[in-house]
Design an enzyme around this catalytic site. Sequence first.
Site, mmCIF file in Angstrom:
data_model
loop_
_atom_site.group_PDB
_atom_site.id
_atom_site.type_symbol
_atom_site.label_atom_id
_atom_site.label_comp_id
_atom_site.label_asym_id
_atom_site.label_seq_id
_atom_site.Cartn_x
_atom_site.Cartn_y
_atom_site.Cartn_z
ATOM 1 N N GLU A 1 5.014 -3.716 8.038
ATOM 2 C CA GLU A 1 3.852 -4.535 8.391
ATOM 3 C C GLU A 1 3.040 -4.751 7.118
ATOM 4 O OE1 GLU A 1 2.551 -3.748 13.017
ATOM 5 O OE2 GLU A 1 2.027 -2.230 11.559
ATOM 6 N N SER B 1 -1.744 3.979 8.912
ATOM 7 C CA SER B 1 -1.199 3.439 10.164
ATOM 8 C C SER B 1 -2.274 2.767 10.985
ATOM 9 C CB SER B 1 -0.618 4.556 11.022
ATOM 10 O OG SER B 1 0.277 5.319 10.306
ATOM 11 N N ASN C 1 1.458 -0.343 16.323
ATOM 12 C CA ASN C 1 0.878 0.882 16.876
ATOM 13 C C ASN C 1 -0.247 0.593 17.859
ATOM 14 O OD1 ASN C 1 2.650 2.575 15.684
ATOM 15 N ND2 ASN C 1 1.302 3.273 14.056
ATOM 16 N N HIS D 1 2.431 -1.082 5.707
ATOM 17 C CA HIS D 1 2.669 -0.058 6.724
ATOM 18 C C HIS D 1 4.169 0.094 6.964
ATOM 19 C CE1 HIS D 1 2.240 1.435 11.101
ATOM 20 N NE2 HIS D 1 2.320 2.429 10.255
#
Length: 704
Positions: free
Chosen positions: A449, A416, A487, A437
């Site tokens: 992602e 992540s 994130n 991701h």
Amino acid sequence: MQPDPRTGETGPNDVVSIERHGPIALVALDNPPVNAASHALRTGLWQAVEQLQDAPEIRAIGLYGKGRTFIAGADIREFGKPPLDPWLPDVCNFLENSAKPIACILHGTTLGGGFEIALSCHARVALKGTKAGFPEVTLGILPGAGGTQRAPRLAGMAAALDMITSGRQISAQDALDHGLVDGLSEDDPREAALQAARDMLDGKLPVRKTGALEVTHDEAALQAMRDKLAKAQPLLYSPHKCVEAVAASSQPITEGLKEERRLYNACMESPQRAGLIHAFFAERAVAKIPEAAARPRNIASIGVIGGGTMGSGIATAALLAGFPVTLSERDQAGLDRGTAAISRNLDGAVKRGKLSPEGREAILASKLATSTDLAALSQADLIIEAVFEEMNVKREIFETLDRIARPGAMLASNTSYLDINEIAAMTGRPEDVIGLHFFSPAHVMRLLEVVVAEKTSAETVATGFALAKALKKTAVRSGVCDGFIGNRIMTFYKKAADYMMMDGAAPEEIDRAMTGFGFAMGPYQVADLAGLDISWAANKRRAATRPAEERYIPIADRLCENGWFGRKSGQGFYVYDETGVRPNPAALEIIGAERGKAGITPRAFTSDEIVSRFMTAMILEATRVLEEGIALRPIDIDAVFLFGYGFPRFRGGPMHTADLIGAGELVRRIEAYAAEDSYYWRVPELLRKMSETGESFAEMNGKR
Ligand code: 3H9
């Protein structure tokens, strides 16, 4: 126009052509890729039908679309621009009033304005595999070319309401069952059009004017839908307008059409329409990447390392898409946990109707293999690592993969936030290494992602995008940074929420403000669901490098010290028990104590202020992500939040929202907030420049 020497076709323009067969004229539409009802198509169709009115030998018209579909709707690219005559509603009325009966062939995805054209014809035949529907509501509008008036005339108010307010597509058989088409055919569109026109002449296909039919007013169905929408979609505008429009269909058609027009115009002017159409294009724009021309590698088998929540979710997603998967874990207990999680995920897919019980059995019996030895992955075309976020663990795995994976295999990490460049450098084949991701639950969430490291090859990137398509996910290209696009931005705006919590807003107030804005969940509901221990670990990891000027809020850490990790431990910011969910009084006590320690006198926050600070923080960091080239374009950031973070689709995404607020206003807000915390609230250079030049994020989308 001269007839085409090969086909004998003539046509008013390049998009619409006429072919004559004795008493029958075939009108063909050819506007690739989806035969959208563009200005050229509308003009050509009108002129073709007009010409045929004066042709004495022609007694019936067959209308069909060339290519993969009949008309898939109005041309969305024309929305928001000045309307060009003839309008689609006028075209529909003109077709309905044609003295020569028109049979329409539905095929492919006959949607929106395309379905409305079909309903205006005098008979309809659907080809096998046709999907028909009114997706307008998903674009913030309503069927504005007579769909809300003609569909109830054929299918009744209840069925029309269901289709129009949901945007649901129905099959050819369903369309027949509802009376929306008069017959089915397995011919190709042209043959079917010829046959349907003949059948009209022979009296085998009824010839009717839909607008002349009557509708039985169904107040019970209308009220049931109003109640349902008030509960399920209180923030949306157009579904409620759809109901009003269908309610008008029991009036004579001319009156109903007037009401439909009034409501359609109101929807067109709503900001929700602009947001939803932006989201429609975002979904497609993200595929336009610099590596789009590269040839993706063939992926026939997938290896997944790690049977935890992410690994088992990724394996489930791959299995559901038909890939054979080999799951690898350190020991048998890990494999057992992973396999159990996969079979639970598959149970869920069966329950949601995505998979048959037999399909589930077949997957478990023949598509899933397991091993405690990484060597079992040596022949996989793609290997996805999904183990702890610990660089040393990843090192061991990637060094082994470098030895055992077959040449040309793609090696992916589901990390992540860890550095994909560093991971790629652990191998002698960095061009094959990429970040994939996934978002939890990986077999449900749409976003993927695709994280491109410095040496990742174009084929590897293209393969990542092709994989996303096969998994029915939306891929967004991201560069390497801590947290990638989503994130990283979330970590930043979560701090703005924490500052508000520390300064006086209750977690529940912040969540309520953000769900009121349209988010699926507020930040503390998300934190409790994701597990507070996850961010606790990240906080500890970042502690050593946290700048001294950064304001740090330790409230969630305090909850974790008590063993309160959120939903999975029964309490966090909220308490979860058999009576339901409520704010956790113990968490509120901790918040009060921390405020006391910091000498803060809590103050009140209005919902507007909460939304304003939260969104400004999100846009601020998103602008930096753009400035640094982590995201290709503003619209990629919008897609990340729409498909991975529950951002309200009707608001189009954070960058679309930023354009509505305006760069000048955003700069003013950041400068005002900076009076309290000049480290956190700093104006990104790009935003300042935009406030001076007036350039919008939307304008940048076209340029990048
Ligand atoms: C309407 O009809 C209003 C009326 O009621 C009233 C009027 C007064 N327009 O999705 P794909 C482009 S509202 C313009 O990748 P697929 C799309 O952007 C309309 N362009 O293919 C893409 O372009 P690019 C109601 C459109 O096979 C390319 O076509 N209709 C339109 O996966 C291929 O699209 C809808 O909402 C359009 N209408 O799926 C239907 N549609 O290659 C919207 C597509 O440059 N469309 N494009 O990126 C869809 O749902 C899907 O495109 C469809 C095909 C299912 C048709």
